[in-house]
Design an enzyme around this catalytic site. Structure first.
Site, short mmCIF file in Angstrom:
data_model
loop_
_atom_site.label_atom_id
_atom_site.label_comp_id
_atom_site.label_asym_id
_atom_site.label_seq_id
_atom_site.Cartn_x
_atom_site.Cartn_y
_atom_site.Cartn_z
N GLY A 116 31.10 38.42 34.90
CA GLY A 116 30.96 37.05 35.23
C GLY A 116 32.00 36.56 36.43
O GLY A 116 31.43 35.52 36.99
N ARG A 117 32.70 37.17 36.69
CA ARG A 117 33.51 36.88 37.94
C ARG A 117 33.96 38.05 38.51
O ARG A 117 34.91 37.89 39.38
CB ARG A 117 34.89 36.11 37.46
CG ARG A 117 35.62 36.98 36.31
CD ARG A 117 36.95 36.27 36.22
NE ARG A 117 37.62 36.63 34.91
CZ ARG A 117 38.83 36.63 34.50
NH1 ARG A 117 39.41 35.73 35.09
NH2 ARG A 117 39.30 36.93 33.54
N ASP A 147 34.19 29.71 35.51
CA ASP A 147 34.29 29.28 37.08
C ASP A 147 34.26 30.58 38.09
O ASP A 147 33.98 30.33 39.19
CB ASP A 147 35.42 28.23 37.30
CG ASP A 147 36.85 29.19 36.88
OD1 ASP A 147 36.56 30.36 36.51
OD2 ASP A 147 37.74 28.42 37.08
N GLY A 148 34.31 31.81 37.40
CA GLY A 148 34.00 33.05 38.28
C GLY A 148 35.50 33.21 38.93
O GLY A 148 35.50 34.16 39.55
N ARG A 203 39.90 46.01 42.12
CA ARG A 203 40.10 47.34 41.04
C ARG A 203 39.20 48.18 41.91
O ARG A 203 38.05 48.22 42.53
CB ARG A 203 39.19 46.81 39.79
CG ARG A 203 39.75 45.61 39.13
CD ARG A 203 39.48 45.49 37.86
NE ARG A 203 38.11 45.06 37.41
CZ ARG A 203 37.78 44.61 36.18
NH1 ARG A 203 38.71 44.44 35.19
NH2 ARG A 203 36.74 44.28 35.79
N ARG A 219 30.44 50.30 31.21
CA ARG A 219 31.07 49.92 29.97
C ARG A 219 30.13 50.27 28.80
O ARG A 219 29.03 50.58 29.07
CB ARG A 219 31.31 48.67 29.81
CG ARG A 219 32.26 48.04 31.11
CD ARG A 219 32.07 46.73 31.51
NE ARG A 219 32.56 46.25 32.41
CZ ARG A 219 33.99 45.57 32.49
NH1 ARG A 219 34.44 45.07 31.43
NH2 ARG A 219 34.49 45.25 33.60
N ASP A 260 32.41 45.53 25.64
CA ASP A 260 32.19 45.28 26.94
C ASP A 260 33.37 45.74 27.77
O ASP A 260 33.49 45.71 28.79
CB ASP A 260 31.82 43.59 26.96
CG ASP A 260 32.81 42.68 26.63
OD1 ASP A 260 33.01 42.99 25.24
OD2 ASP A 260 33.46 42.04 27.06
N ASN A 261 34.59 45.88 27.08
CA ASN A 261 35.92 46.07 27.53
C ASN A 261 36.27 48.01 27.39
O ASN A 261 37.39 47.99 27.51
CB ASN A 261 37.02 45.40 27.06
CG ASN A 261 36.82 44.02 27.55
OD1 ASN A 261 36.18 43.73 28.25
ND2 ASN A 261 37.24 42.99 26.77
N ASP A 264 40.11 46.40 31.85
CA ASP A 264 39.92 44.99 31.65
C ASP A 264 41.33 44.50 31.08
O ASP A 264 41.68 44.51 29.95
CB ASP A 264 38.88 44.49 30.81
CG ASP A 264 37.65 44.04 31.51
OD1 ASP A 264 37.58 44.57 32.71
OD2 ASP A 264 36.55 43.41 31.02
P1 AMP Z 1 36.83 39.38 29.03
O1 AMP Z 1 37.14 38.90 27.66
O2 AMP Z 1 37.78 38.96 30.01
O3 AMP Z 1 36.37 40.67 28.92
O4 AMP Z 1 35.58 38.49 29.34
C1 AMP Z 1 34.31 38.55 28.41
C2 AMP Z 1 33.23 37.97 29.35
O5 AMP Z 1 33.58 36.71 29.89
C3 AMP Z 1 32.84 38.82 30.47
O6 AMP Z 1 31.53 38.73 30.76
C4 AMP Z 1 33.63 38.04 31.66
O7 AMP Z 1 32.96 38.55 32.89
C5 AMP Z 1 33.47 36.84 31.52
N1 AMP Z 1 34.54 35.83 32.10
C6 AMP Z 1 35.81 35.60 31.77
N2 AMP Z 1 36.67 34.97 32.30
C7 AMP Z 1 35.54 34.36 33.22
C8 AMP Z 1 35.52 33.49 34.26
N3 AMP Z 1 36.80 32.81 34.66
N4 AMP Z 1 34.37 33.16 34.90
C9 AMP Z 1 33.24 33.90 34.77
N5 AMP Z 1 33.26 34.62 33.81
C10 AMP Z 1 34.32 35.06 33.12
MG MG Z 2 35.89 41.94 30.00
#
Ligand code: AMP
Ligand code: MG
Length: 520
Positions: free
Chosen positions: A103-104, A136-137, A194, A201, A272-273, A282
């Site tokens: 997502g970002r 917001d990415g 990174r 994953r 996903d992590n 992550d």
């Molecule tokens: P995470 O819990 O950090 O592993 O994130 C879970 C999902 O949310 C993944 O697909 C990330 O890319 C997405 N994600 C987390 N934070 C953001 C952000 N600020 N903008 C876009 N995608 C996000």
């Molecule tokens: Mg993640």
């Protein structure tokens, strides 16, 4: 000018999305989407890892150049880069969550270094992608500092992990409600670059499987074997895939055993992590064990169920592998090889864990009744709130010929609990000393064995938070100093003794120190 040799196999060998750009969408039939980082206002290098720069054949002058800051915040692309965001799904907190994806995070490409090693470069916080959903990415400075420092700290501890080349400031504010309590504030934005041989994953395989796209699933599996597991050769396709799954199980087991050794709690072990290479990936609401407590999790989102607590990480890894096995099942004519892989996880984990614990306690080899002695110690550490890292380093100072509790006292957080458990510790210590004497070896030999596996320095939650507080005030020097200390975590480094101290009282219940939200 910065130059890298790029060989972007992920995008060149796997199908991509027909649409380009960040419009949010479900992406079918493709493993990735072409998307460029969104430029930022004022790129500035805050910190970098000399070891990772060396892996990429970068000289220090190149890293501190303005071009570097531009490239690694995503403002400029180098020839050969093919930026993309990957499509993956995942099970989050035990439930299938559908499409997630980068997502970002935006991968820039795969560098092949002079030694022929492949290193993918990925910017985290580089702007929205098709997978950003409502977010917001971007990434904030505090979580980026935590990811940057911890990736490198873990590497130097000998734990398999993705790496971090650099931390840059974007010069742009990012709005976050850190504790999810209706108090959003603007925080400084940052990007971490990174670096890993692969960012694939478990969720990469789950998404095509969930959609019944077995052709894409098979292509991705065989690509992963070719690129990321080149040692898996020979045999027919199904045999290779079976050996591959078993290898993933083995590597995951090894990774979690290391987490248990150093006192690391990942905090969000969603599928996903989970890296297919068995790398820690992550760094979000992770934490380090201060007082030994298998029930502890740093993640406030998980406070109630404690699914991802320290003591449950091996079970969760196994559960995640079972989800991966389910996703892969359509490619196998029987479930037997997948079952065998999962079985292998259990074998490898226990095969790693017991000798590792024996080494932590300083025993030359594990004996039959050591398990009891070890379990009893862990029980006491938990009851009496004893600092895990300090305890094991102090235990190495115990002279088996004249064992007293003195060296251990500094590891206790609470005097009352120390006193109420003193007799139990005395009794345990007497048996421990007898056991150590039975190894009939010089004290120095035992001490070295222990200090090789028991770090003196870990990235304690409060240490990272102190560095974050200073950095938010404009002073990044503490991040540099912590990185320096964490490069040699098993060495005494008396000049940095302050960073080995147990968690101070102010940090006991402070957000960022003992509890972290997923907000980043
Ligand atoms: P995470 O819990 O950090 O592993 O994130 C879970 C999902 O949310 C993944 O697909 C990330 O890319 C997405 N994600 C987390 N934070 C953001 C952000 N600020 N903008 C876009 N995608 C996000
Ligand atoms: Mg993640």
């Amino acid at each position: 000018m910065l130059t890298f040799h790029f060989d972007n196999r992920f995008v060149n060998e796997l199908p991509g999305d027909s649409e380009e750009g960040p419009r949010r969408r479900q992406v079918q039939g493709a493993c990735w989407s072409r998307v460029l980082p969104t430029p930022v206002a004022a790129p500035r290098l805050l910190a970098w890892s000399p070891e990772v720069a060396a892996l990429l054949d970068l000289a220090a002058e190149e890293v501190v150049s303005s071009e570097f800051a531009e490239v690694f915040t995503g403002n400029r692309q180098l020839p050969g880069m093919q930026p993309y965001a990957a499509c993956y799904g995942g099970h989050q907190f035990g439930h299938w969550a559908g499409q997630l994806g980068d997502g970002r995070a935006i991968s820039l490409g795969e560098v092949v270094n002079r030694a022929g090693q492949r290193w993918e470069l990925q910017l985290k916080g580089a702007g929205p992608t098709p997978y950003a959903r409502r977010a917001d990415g971007r990434a904030v400075l505090r979580s980026s500092i935590r990811e940057f420092l911890c990736s490198e700290a873990m590497h130097h501890l000998g734990v398999p992990t993705t790496r971090a080349l650099c931390l840059t400031a974007t010069g742009e504010p990012v709005l976050r409600d850190m504790m999810y309590d209706g108090n959003p504030r603007h925080e400084p934005g940052a990007v971490v670059c990174r670096v890993a041989p692969s960012f694939i994953r478990f969720g990469h395989f789950e998404i095509p499987s969930s959609r019944g796209d077995h052709e894409l699933l098979a292509r991705l599996v065989d690509f992963t074997i070719r690129r990321d597991f080149p040692d898996i050769l020979g045999g027919d396709t199904e045999e290779k895939r079976a050996r591959w799954f078993t290898t993933v199980c083995e590597r995951t087991a090894l990774m979690v055993a290391h987490w248990m050794r150093v006192g690391f709690v990942h905090g969000v072990m969603n599928t996903d992590n989970m890296s297919i290479l068995g790398l820690t990936i992550d760094y979000g609401p992770y934490g380090w064990i201060d007082n030994y407590d298998p029930e502890w999790t740093p993640n406030t989102t998980d406070e109630e169920n404690r699914r991802y607590r320290f003591g449950q990480q091996a079970q969760i890894a196994h559960w995640n592998l079972a989800r991966l096995a389910e996703a892969l099942a359509p490619l196998f004519s029987s479930e037997a090889p997948l079952q065998a892989g999962l079985e292998r996880f259990i074998q490898v984990y226990s095969g790693e864990y017991s000798p590792m614990m024996a080494a932590k306690f300083g025993f030359a080899a594990l004996r039959d009744d050591d398990g009891e002695l070890i379990a009893e110690a862990l029980g006491l550490l938990q009851l009496a709130e004893v600092d895990m890292t300090l305890f094991f380093r102090a235990l190495a100072m115990i002279d088996p010929a004249a064992a007293t509790l003195e060296p251990l006292r500094e590891a206790f957080y609470r005097d009352d609990l120390m006193h109420s458990h003193e007799a139990a510790f005395q009794s345990w210590l007497a048996r421990y000393a007898a056991r150590a004497r039975a190894d009939a070896e010089p004290m120095e030999v035992r001490k070295q064995r222990m200090n090789d596996v028991n770090p003196r320095y870990v990235l304690r939650n409060y240490l990272a938070q102190e560095a974050i507080d200073q950095a938010e005030q404009g002073d990044i020097s503490r991040v540099h100093e912590l990185l320096e200390v964490m490069r040699r975590p098993y060495d005494e480094q008396p000049e940095y003794a302050r960073y080995a101290e147990k968690r101070p009282d102010w940090a006991r219940n402070r957000p960022g120190c003992s509890m972290l939200s997923c907000s980043s």
